[in-house]
Design a protein around this motif. Structure first.
Motif, PDB file in Angstrom:
ATOM      1  N   SER A   3       0.835  -1.204   0.000  1.00  0.00           N
ATOM      2  CA  SER A   3       0.000   0.000   0.000  1.00  0.00           C
ATOM      3  C   SER A   3       0.867   1.250   0.000  1.00  0.00           C
ATOM      4  O   SER A   3       2.004   1.247   0.468  1.00  0.00           O
ATOM      5  CB  SER A   3      -0.918  -0.008   1.222  1.00  0.00           C
ATOM      6  OG  SER A   3      -1.823  -1.093   1.163  1.00  0.00           O
ATOM      7  N   GLU A   4       0.309   2.331  -0.523  1.00  0.00           N
ATOM      8  CA  GLU A   4       0.991   3.618  -0.556  1.00  0.00           C
ATOM      9  C   GLU A   4       0.160   4.644   0.203  1.00  0.00           C
ATOM     10  O   GLU A   4      -1.063   4.688   0.065  1.00  0.00           O
ATOM     11  CB  GLU A   4       1.197   4.079  -1.995  1.00  0.00           C
ATOM     12  CG  GLU A   4       2.043   3.141  -2.845  1.00  0.00           C
ATOM     13  CD  GLU A   4       2.234   3.665  -4.257  1.00  0.00           C
ATOM     14  OE1 GLU A   4       2.537   4.862  -4.416  1.00  0.00           O
ATOM     15  OE2 GLU A   4       2.070   2.879  -5.200  1.00  0.00           O
ATOM     16  N   HIS A  30       2.332  12.245  -6.977  1.00  0.00           N
ATOM     17  CA  HIS A  30       1.905  11.390  -8.090  1.00  0.00           C
ATOM     18  C   HIS A  30       0.931  12.093  -9.043  1.00  0.00           C
ATOM     19  O   HIS A  30       0.385  11.447  -9.932  1.00  0.00           O
ATOM     20  CB  HIS A  30       1.262  10.112  -7.554  1.00  0.00           C
ATOM     21  CG  HIS A  30       2.194   9.254  -6.748  1.00  0.00           C
ATOM     22  ND1 HIS A  30       3.055   8.347  -7.324  1.00  0.00           N
ATOM     23  CD2 HIS A  30       2.419   9.195  -5.416  1.00  0.00           C
ATOM     24  CE1 HIS A  30       3.754   7.742  -6.387  1.00  0.00           C
ATOM     25  NE2 HIS A  30       3.398   8.239  -5.210  1.00  0.00           N
ATOM     26  N   VAL A  33      -4.481  10.984  -9.714  1.00  0.00           N
ATOM     27  CA  VAL A  33      -4.617   9.558  -9.427  1.00  0.00           C
ATOM     28  C   VAL A  33      -6.102   9.199  -9.428  1.00  0.00           C
ATOM     29  O   VAL A  33      -6.886   9.792  -8.675  1.00  0.00           O
ATOM     30  CB  VAL A  33      -3.996   9.186  -8.064  1.00  0.00           C
ATOM     31  CG1 VAL A  33      -4.166   7.693  -7.786  1.00  0.00           C
ATOM     32  CG2 VAL A  33      -2.527   9.576  -8.018  1.00  0.00           C
ATOM     33  N   VAL A  35      -8.984   6.547  -8.487  1.00  0.00           N
ATOM     34  CA  VAL A  35      -9.069   5.582  -7.387  1.00  0.00           C
ATOM     35  C   VAL A  35     -10.484   5.022  -7.296  1.00  0.00           C
ATOM     36  O   VAL A  35     -11.466   5.759  -7.476  1.00  0.00           O
ATOM     37  CB  VAL A  35      -8.704   6.276  -6.053  1.00  0.00           C
ATOM     38  CG1 VAL A  35      -8.910   5.342  -4.873  1.00  0.00           C
ATOM     39  CG2 VAL A  35      -7.274   6.787  -6.086  1.00  0.00           C
ATOM     40  N   LEU A  61      -3.661   3.784  -0.321  1.00  0.00           N
ATOM     41  CA  LEU A  61      -4.107   3.187  -1.576  1.00  0.00           C
ATOM     42  C   LEU A  61      -3.399   1.859  -1.805  1.00  0.00           C
ATOM     43  O   LEU A  61      -2.180   1.750  -1.609  1.00  0.00           O
ATOM     44  CB  LEU A  61      -3.812   4.126  -2.750  1.00  0.00           C
ATOM     45  CG  LEU A  61      -4.350   5.559  -2.669  1.00  0.00           C
ATOM     46  CD1 LEU A  61      -3.940   6.335  -3.917  1.00  0.00           C
ATOM     47  CD2 LEU A  61      -5.858   5.567  -2.502  1.00  0.00           C
ATOM     48  N   TYR A  62      -4.185   0.897  -2.245  1.00  0.00           N
ATOM     49  CA  TYR A  62      -3.615  -0.380  -2.668  1.00  0.00           C
ATOM     50  C   TYR A  62      -3.526  -0.364  -4.188  1.00  0.00           C
ATOM     51  O   TYR A  62      -4.504  -0.064  -4.876  1.00  0.00           O
ATOM     52  CB  TYR A  62      -4.478  -1.547  -2.204  1.00  0.00           C
ATOM     53  CG  TYR A  62      -3.998  -2.891  -2.730  1.00  0.00           C
ATOM     54  CD1 TYR A  62      -2.909  -3.521  -2.143  1.00  0.00           C
ATOM     55  CD2 TYR A  62      -4.623  -3.496  -3.821  1.00  0.00           C
ATOM     56  CE1 TYR A  62      -2.444  -4.737  -2.630  1.00  0.00           C
ATOM     57  CE2 TYR A  62      -4.171  -4.710  -4.314  1.00  0.00           C
ATOM     58  CZ  TYR A  62      -3.079  -5.323  -3.712  1.00  0.00           C
ATOM     59  OH  TYR A  62      -2.621  -6.533  -4.204  1.00  0.00           O
ATOM     60  N   ARG A  63      -2.361  -0.672  -4.705  1.00  0.00           N
ATOM     61  CA  ARG A  63      -2.158  -0.622  -6.157  1.00  0.00           C
ATOM     62  C   ARG A  63      -2.006  -2.015  -6.718  1.00  0.00           C
ATOM     63  O   ARG A  63      -1.224  -2.826  -6.235  1.00  0.00           O
ATOM     64  CB  ARG A  63      -0.909   0.199  -6.489  1.00  0.00           C
ATOM     65  CG  ARG A  63      -0.663   0.357  -7.984  1.00  0.00           C
ATOM     66  CD  ARG A  63       0.459   1.330  -8.243  1.00  0.00           C
ATOM     67  NE  ARG A  63       0.655   1.557  -9.674  1.00  0.00           N
ATOM     68  CZ  ARG A  63       1.498   2.450 -10.175  1.00  0.00           C
ATOM     69  NH1 ARG A  63       2.227   3.204  -9.361  1.00  0.00           N
ATOM     70  NH2 ARG A  63       1.615   2.583 -11.477  1.00  0.00           N
ATOM     71  N   ARG A  67      -4.152   0.125 -11.382  1.00  0.00           N
ATOM     72  CA  ARG A  67      -5.380   0.477 -10.669  1.00  0.00           C
ATOM     73  C   ARG A  67      -5.112   0.683  -9.186  1.00  0.00           C
ATOM     74  O   ARG A  67      -4.374  -0.058  -8.554  1.00  0.00           O
ATOM     75  CB  ARG A  67      -6.427  -0.624 -10.855  1.00  0.00           C
ATOM     76  CG  ARG A  67      -6.845  -0.820 -12.314  1.00  0.00           C
ATOM     77  CD  ARG A  67      -7.928  -1.876 -12.430  1.00  0.00           C
ATOM     78  NE  ARG A  67      -8.342  -2.070 -13.816  1.00  0.00           N
ATOM     79  CZ  ARG A  67      -9.283  -2.922 -14.206  1.00  0.00           C
ATOM     80  NH1 ARG A  67      -9.916  -3.669 -13.293  1.00  0.00           N
ATOM     81  NH2 ARG A  67      -9.595  -3.018 -15.476  1.00  0.00           N
ATOM     82  N   TYR A  68      -5.766   1.743  -8.651  1.00  0.00           N
ATOM     83  CA  TYR A  68      -5.666   2.045  -7.232  1.00  0.00           C
ATOM     84  C   TYR A  68      -7.021   1.810  -6.559  1.00  0.00           C
ATOM     85  O   TYR A  68      -8.070   2.136  -7.135  1.00  0.00           O
ATOM     86  CB  TYR A  68      -5.272   3.503  -7.006  1.00  0.00           C
ATOM     87  CG  TYR A  68      -3.836   3.837  -7.300  1.00  0.00           C
ATOM     88  CD1 TYR A  68      -2.856   3.673  -6.323  1.00  0.00           C
ATOM     89  CD2 TYR A  68      -3.463   4.342  -8.544  1.00  0.00           C
ATOM     90  CE1 TYR A  68      -1.531   4.000  -6.585  1.00  0.00           C
ATOM     91  CE2 TYR A  68      -2.148   4.683  -8.809  1.00  0.00           C
ATOM     92  CZ  TYR A  68      -1.191   4.507  -7.823  1.00  0.00           C
ATOM     93  OH  TYR A  68       0.120   4.841  -8.088  1.00  0.00           O
ATOM     94  N   THR A  69      -6.976   1.300  -5.346  1.00  0.00           N
ATOM     95  CA  THR A  69      -8.171   1.149  -4.527  1.00  0.00           C
ATOM     96  C   THR A  69      -7.939   1.834  -3.191  1.00  0.00           C
ATOM     97  O   THR A  69      -6.895   1.645  -2.555  1.00  0.00           O
ATOM     98  CB  THR A  69      -8.505  -0.335  -4.290  1.00  0.00           C
ATOM     99  OG1 THR A  69      -8.706  -0.982  -5.552  1.00  0.00           O
ATOM    100  CG2 THR A  69      -9.774  -0.479  -3.455  1.00  0.00           C
TER     101      THR A  69
END
Length: 240
Positions: A3-4, A30, A33, A35, A61-63, A67-69
């Motif tokens: 995760s970021e 970044h 983005v 999301v 964020l999970y990448r 794709r980011y979630t």
């Protein structure tokens, strides 16, 4: 991938499926983005508050691939008072639209991020400052941030110095002000007070006086910025 964690402002959202929402975030490191905020529209969802327009927050964020979630968020400021004033809300929406048009994925946008936060703060909490004047200041500083700082001290056509006590003409095509001798019908005529205010904002930012409304300057600055961006933001139709 791990995760970021990053700072973000929500620029745009769109409902997706029954409970989800797609977000466009402006981040300093970044850039833009996109999301997925899964389940944020469920009652009592921990992501609900962080999935609204204007919100400044720290997001996790999970990448997965490209794709980011959104998995977690901590709201710093929702700028909630904007929602109680339709005109200030429109000005803020216009700012978000321009930032969305300017930001690029995976390109640092520290200056743009900082400018947007300062502008939203003044628009929301400095009620003695006219909303349209804050927006004018944003437009000037936004133009500088994207590389199109207008030239205000010398005529962009003949290069002669422009006296502080005289009016000038905004030449959008040439990127700055011109003198009376070089003026044309399609240019915007600006009073000496407007010109000096623009110089003050470019020199001092939001430390410059912002209390006096100036509706006429908005149209000139809007056209200047949008011509450089080659885009039109819908919210501008409701301003000034």
């Amino acid at each position: 991938m791990p995760s970021e964690t990053m700072q973000a402002v929500v620029l745009r959202h769109a409902n997706y499926r029954d409970r989800d929402r797609m977000l466009s975030l402006l981040t300093p490191d970044h850039g833009l983005v996109d999301v997925l905020s899964r389940g944020c529209r469920r009652p009592k969802s921990p992501l609900m508050a962080g999935s609204e327009l204007f919100v400044h927050e720290e997001v996790v964020l999970y990448r997965s691939g490209e794709r980011y979630t959104l998995t977690a968020c901590s709201v710093t400021d929702s700028f909630y008072p904007l929602r109680t004033d339709p005109y200030r809300l429109t000005c803020g929406t216009y700012m978000l639209g321009l930032c969305h048009a300017a930001a690029q994925p995976e390109q640092a946008a520290e200056g743009l991020f900082s400018l947007l936060l300062k502008s939203l703060y003044h628009l929301t909490y400095c009620v003695d400052e006219a909303a349209i004047t804050v927006t004018n200041a944003f437009l000037l500083l936004f133009a500088t941030e994207i590389g199109y700082r207008p030239r205000l001290n010398h005529c962009v056509r003949c290069r002669k110095p422009l006296p502080k006590e005289q009016r000038a003409w905004l030449d959008i095509e040439a990127g700055g002000l011109c003198c009376q001798d070089c003026s044309a019908e399609h240019q915007f005529v600006l009073s000496h007070a407007q010109v000096n205010w623009m110089r003050s904002v470019l020199g001092s930012g939001f430390e410059a006086p912002l209390s006096t409304p100036d509706d006429s300057l908005f149209e000139a600055l809007r056209r200047y910025v949008e011509s450089r961006m080659e885009t039109t933001v819908k919210a501008s139709k409701l301003l000034p």
